[in-house]
Design a protein around this motif. Structure first.
Motif, short mmCIF file in Angstrom:
data_model
loop_
_atom_site.label_atom_id
_atom_site.label_comp_id
_atom_site.label_asym_id
_atom_site.label_seq_id
_atom_site.Cartn_x
_atom_site.Cartn_y
_atom_site.Cartn_z
N GLU A 54 0.84 -1.21 0.00
CA GLU A 54 0.00 0.00 0.00
C GLU A 54 0.87 1.26 0.00
OE1 GLU A 54 -3.74 -0.13 2.32
OE2 GLU A 54 -2.92 -1.98 3.13
N GLU A 55 2.04 1.17 0.59
CA GLU A 55 2.95 2.33 0.61
C GLU A 55 4.40 1.85 0.52
OE1 GLU A 55 1.76 5.91 3.09
OE2 GLU A 55 0.88 4.27 4.24
N PRO A 56 4.78 1.22 -0.57
CA PRO A 56 6.17 0.76 -0.67
C PRO A 56 7.13 1.95 -0.76
CG PRO A 56 5.05 0.53 -2.78
CD PRO A 56 4.00 0.93 -1.78
N ASN A 57 8.21 1.90 0.01
CA ASN A 57 9.17 3.01 -0.07
C ASN A 57 10.62 2.55 -0.01
OD1 ASN A 57 9.28 2.27 2.58
ND2 ASN A 57 8.99 4.32 3.44
N GLY A 58 10.85 1.24 -0.01
CA GLY A 58 12.23 0.75 0.00
C GLY A 58 13.01 1.18 -1.23
N HIS A 59 12.30 1.38 -2.34
CA HIS A 59 12.99 1.77 -3.58
C HIS A 59 13.60 3.17 -3.47
CE1 HIS A 59 8.94 3.48 -3.82
NE2 HIS A 59 9.41 4.36 -4.68
N ILE A 60 13.07 3.99 -2.58
CA ILE A 60 13.61 5.35 -2.41
C ILE A 60 15.06 5.29 -1.93
CG2 ILE A 60 13.39 7.47 -1.05
CD1 ILE A 60 10.35 6.95 -1.00
N PHE A 61 15.37 4.30 -1.12
CA PHE A 61 16.71 4.21 -0.51
C PHE A 61 17.65 3.30 -1.31
CE2 PHE A 61 13.37 4.87 2.60
CZ PHE A 61 13.74 6.12 3.08
N LEU A 62 17.10 2.23 -1.87
CA LEU A 62 17.95 1.30 -2.62
C LEU A 62 18.09 1.71 -4.08
CD1 LEU A 62 16.74 -2.11 -1.13
CD2 LEU A 62 18.94 -0.97 -0.75
N LYS A 63 17.16 2.50 -4.58
CA LYS A 63 17.22 3.02 -5.95
C LYS A 63 17.50 1.92 -6.98
CE LYS A 63 18.80 7.49 -4.20
NZ LYS A 63 18.51 7.12 -2.79
N PRO A 64 16.64 0.93 -7.05
CA PRO A 64 16.88 -0.20 -7.97
C PRO A 64 16.65 0.19 -9.43
CG PRO A 64 14.70 -0.38 -7.02
CD PRO A 64 15.36 0.80 -6.34
N GLU A 65 17.26 -0.57 -10.28
CA GLU A 65 16.95 -0.48 -11.71
C GLU A 65 15.91 -1.57 -12.00
OE1 GLU A 65 19.17 -1.14 -16.01
OE2 GLU A 65 20.33 -0.45 -14.28
N ILE A 66 14.70 -1.17 -12.31
CA ILE A 66 13.61 -2.12 -12.54
C ILE A 66 13.71 -2.68 -13.95
CG2 ILE A 66 11.10 -2.41 -12.65
CD1 ILE A 66 12.18 -1.92 -9.83
N ASP A 67 13.75 -4.01 -14.03
CA ASP A 67 13.86 -4.62 -15.36
C ASP A 67 12.63 -5.47 -15.71
OD1 ASP A 67 14.19 -6.97 -13.83
OD2 ASP A 67 16.38 -6.83 -13.97
N ARG A 68 11.69 -5.58 -14.78
CA ARG A 68 10.47 -6.34 -15.10
C ARG A 68 9.29 -5.74 -14.34
NH1 ARG A 68 7.98 -11.47 -13.51
NH2 ARG A 68 9.45 -11.64 -11.78
N SER A 69 8.21 -5.55 -15.03
CA SER A 69 6.99 -5.03 -14.43
C SER A 69 5.81 -5.76 -15.05
CB SER A 69 6.88 -3.52 -14.68
OG SER A 69 5.68 -3.01 -14.13
N GLU A 70 4.91 -6.26 -14.22
CA GLU A 70 3.77 -6.98 -14.75
C GLU A 70 2.57 -6.83 -13.83
OE1 GLU A 70 4.31 -11.51 -13.45
OE2 GLU A 70 5.91 -10.76 -14.74
N PRO A 71 1.38 -6.89 -14.38
CA PRO A 71 0.19 -6.72 -13.54
C PRO A 71 -0.07 -7.93 -12.65
CG PRO A 71 -0.44 -7.27 -15.78
CD PRO A 71 1.06 -7.09 -15.79
N VAL A 72 -0.68 -7.67 -11.52
CA VAL A 72 -1.18 -8.73 -10.64
C VAL A 72 -2.70 -8.71 -10.78
CG1 VAL A 72 -1.36 -9.57 -8.28
CG2 VAL A 72 0.71 -8.39 -9.03
N THR A 73 -3.25 -9.86 -11.07
CA THR A 73 -4.69 -9.93 -11.29
C THR A 73 -5.35 -10.93 -10.36
OG1 THR A 73 -4.50 -11.65 -12.98
CG2 THR A 73 -4.39 -9.36 -13.74
#
Length: 304
Positions: A40-59
């Motif tokens: 609901e409020e992910p914020n770990g990416h703010i500190f780790l600054k990942p390079e996202i290589d995959r994104s897909e919907p959850v259904t």
């Protein structure tokens, strides 16, 4: 080893502990993966600054009623314990926000008037972050779509991507709700982060009761140590709960947080404290009563 970092309330420093543990482990040459289940409020990416290589919907599979076939018998509504489908007069209505996608309504329909179709409820993303020294940290997180009510299906989708080996740090949602329970389930160890305040103690007690009900014997990390009193210490001693680490109350940690930096890189002495916590976790291993592998993902509830 899979370690879940949880807390009885938000703002205790849970994500700070989780992200820095993952970074320190990677810097030490270990395969390390950070998993943000606070969908609901992910914020770990703010500190780790990942390079996202995959994104897909959850259904989730949602029931669809063919009114031409429906005989208004009401069997679908009688089996649904969540009242997500119901017969009103001679018409069947569905409430997707309440549906747990169990498929029971479709199974009991005597005329096969109900089919299931996927509906997107969130997004799963994965990638790789790098520490200041260049070490790789695996990264996973999910985001629940706006207006969606149920986080567990997205959490389960994220957890299904967790690698089988290496050190996995699961950043659980705050509180003691279904989302926290779903995030913690399947961990080898549960760490509860708290503050030495009356509010911190109250929410810690609730979180301890929840995870003990699940069969975990938690360890505690006291964040902002020195800012409150000793009630958390006395309570943990009384309950036989080990305090694994203390993070002193330090303005420079908050300043690093506000800049989106990892304190292990920005605050002198912080890295040594996280390394010591990691060493304690390695020494103590899995907690008694934990249920590794008890990760009951329902294919009926989540499809990708």
């Amino acid at each position: 080893m899979r370690i879940a970092i949880a807390s009885g309330k938000g703002g205790t420093g849970k994500t700070t502990i989780a992200t820095n543990l993952a970074a320190v482990a990677a810097a030490a040459g270990r395969r390390s993966t950070y998993v943000d289940c606070d969908v609901e409020e992910p914020n770990g990416h703010i500190f780790l600054k990942p390079e996202i290589d995959r994104s897909e919907p959850v259904t989730m599979l949602m029931p669809v009623v063919d009114e031409a076939l429906c005989t208004a018998c009401g069997e679908c509504g009688r089996i649904c314990r969540f009242k997500a489908i119901t017969l009103i007069l001679d018409r069947v209505l569905t409430f997707h926000e309440l549906c747990h996608a169990c498929g029971g309504c479709a199974l009991v329909c005597p005329v096969r008037a109900i089919t299931e179709r996927p509906r997107e409820v969130g997004v799963l993303e994965s990638g790789t972050a790098r520490t200041a020294g260049g070490a790789e940290v695996g990264f996973l997180h999910g985001t629940l779509n706006v207006k969606e009510a149920m986080a567990p299906p997205v959490i389960r989708a994220v957890k299904r991507e967790i690698p089988a080996d290496g050190l996995v740090i699961v950043d659980a949602p705050p509180g003691a709700s279904c989302s926290m329970v779903e995030s913690v389930r399947g961990a080898d160890r549960v760490i509860l982060v708290t503050e030495p305040t009356p509010f911190g103690l109250n929410d810690l007690a609730i979180a301890v009761e929840t995870v003990r009900t699940m069969g975990f014997e938690p360890g505690v990390v006291v964040n902002r140590d020195g800012a409150g009193d000793d009630r958390v210490d006395r309570w943990c001693d009384e309950k036989g709960i080990g305090i694994l680490a203390r993070i002193p109350d330090d303005r420079t940690v908050a300043e690093a947080y506000s800049r989106g930096e990892l304190p292990v890189d920005a605050v002198p002495g912080f890295r040594a404290r996280i390394e010591a916590l990691l060493a304690v976790l390695d020494e103590t291993g899995s907690a008694p009563g934990a249920a590794p592998g008890d990760d009951r993902t329902s294919d009926a509830e989540v499809t990708e």
